[in-house]
Write a protein that holds these residues in place. Structure first.
Motif, PDB file in Angstrom:
ATOM      1  N   ARG A 109      12.778 -15.486  -6.764  1.00 11.86           N
ATOM      2  CA  ARG A 109      13.586 -16.305  -7.659  1.00 11.86           C
ATOM      3  C   ARG A 109      13.706 -15.899  -9.151  1.00 11.86           C
ATOM      4  O   ARG A 109      14.769 -16.254  -9.430  1.00 11.86           O
ATOM      5  CB  ARG A 109      12.326 -17.613  -7.613  1.00 11.86           C
ATOM      6  N   ASP A 110      12.730 -15.271  -9.739  1.00  7.10           N
ATOM      7  CA  ASP A 110      13.053 -14.691 -11.050  1.00  7.10           C
ATOM      8  C   ASP A 110      14.215 -13.565 -11.032  1.00  7.10           C
ATOM      9  O   ASP A 110      14.659 -13.397 -12.046  1.00  7.10           O
ATOM     10  CB  ASP A 110      11.784 -14.411 -11.567  1.00  7.10           C
ATOM     11  N   LEU A 113      17.400 -15.331 -10.922  1.00  2.33           N
ATOM     12  CA  LEU A 113      17.507 -16.216 -11.972  1.00  2.33           C
ATOM     13  C   LEU A 113      17.819 -15.146 -13.124  1.00  2.33           C
ATOM     14  O   LEU A 113      18.927 -15.686 -14.042  1.00  2.33           O
ATOM     15  CB  LEU A 113      16.425 -17.045 -12.672  1.00  2.33           C
TER      16      LEU A 113
END
Length: 141
Positions: A109-110, A113
């Motif tokens: 996820r990071d 992002l």
């Protein structure tokens, strides 16, 4: 490109710069521990806290914010807007390049992002380099 797009790009870059700059400069430990916010934390994985480095990053973002606000007030001034775009582009390309080489420190996820947000900043800077579309009779900018 028209001036509405310029205003939007400059406005978004100003928000990013002022948000990051004020937080990093005036609360460097909080910024280091919690940036970018919203329950995410991207800085501790990159190395130990350094107050001097955090405050310098904050000062740099505040300087970018000041330049961007000046350009926002004069969004029809192509030279100023393009200079602002060039400054942001240099920073954002180098910043993006560093982070895409160090994505292994983050979960999926990071990673996504980081790439999305940093690429968006590069694109906003590129938008500022585009000339304003000339106005035809009856048209608006």
């Amino acid at each position: 490109m028209n001036t509405k797009i310029r205003y939007t790009a400059l406005g978004l870059l100003a928000v990013v710069a002022l948000y990051t700059g004020f937080w990093a400069y005036f609360s460097p430990t909080g910024w280091y521990a919690n940036f970018p916010g919203l329950g995410l934390s991207w800085l501790p994985q990159l190395g130990p806290y350094n107050e001097h480095l955090a405050k310098d990053a904050g000062a740099m973002f505040l300087a970018l914010g000041a330049l961007t606000l000046i350009a926002l007030r004069s969004a029809r001034n192509t030279r100023l807007v393009q200079t602002t775009g060039a400054v942001w582009l240099v920073f954002n390309v180098l910043h993006f390049s560093y982070h895409v080489q160090h994505l292994d420190m983050y979960g999926t996820r990071d990673q996504v992002l980081n790439v999305v947000f940093l690429a968006a900043l590069v694109l906003l800077a590129i938008v500022l380099l585009l000339p304003v579309r000339s106005v035809r009779e009856g048209g608006t900018r």
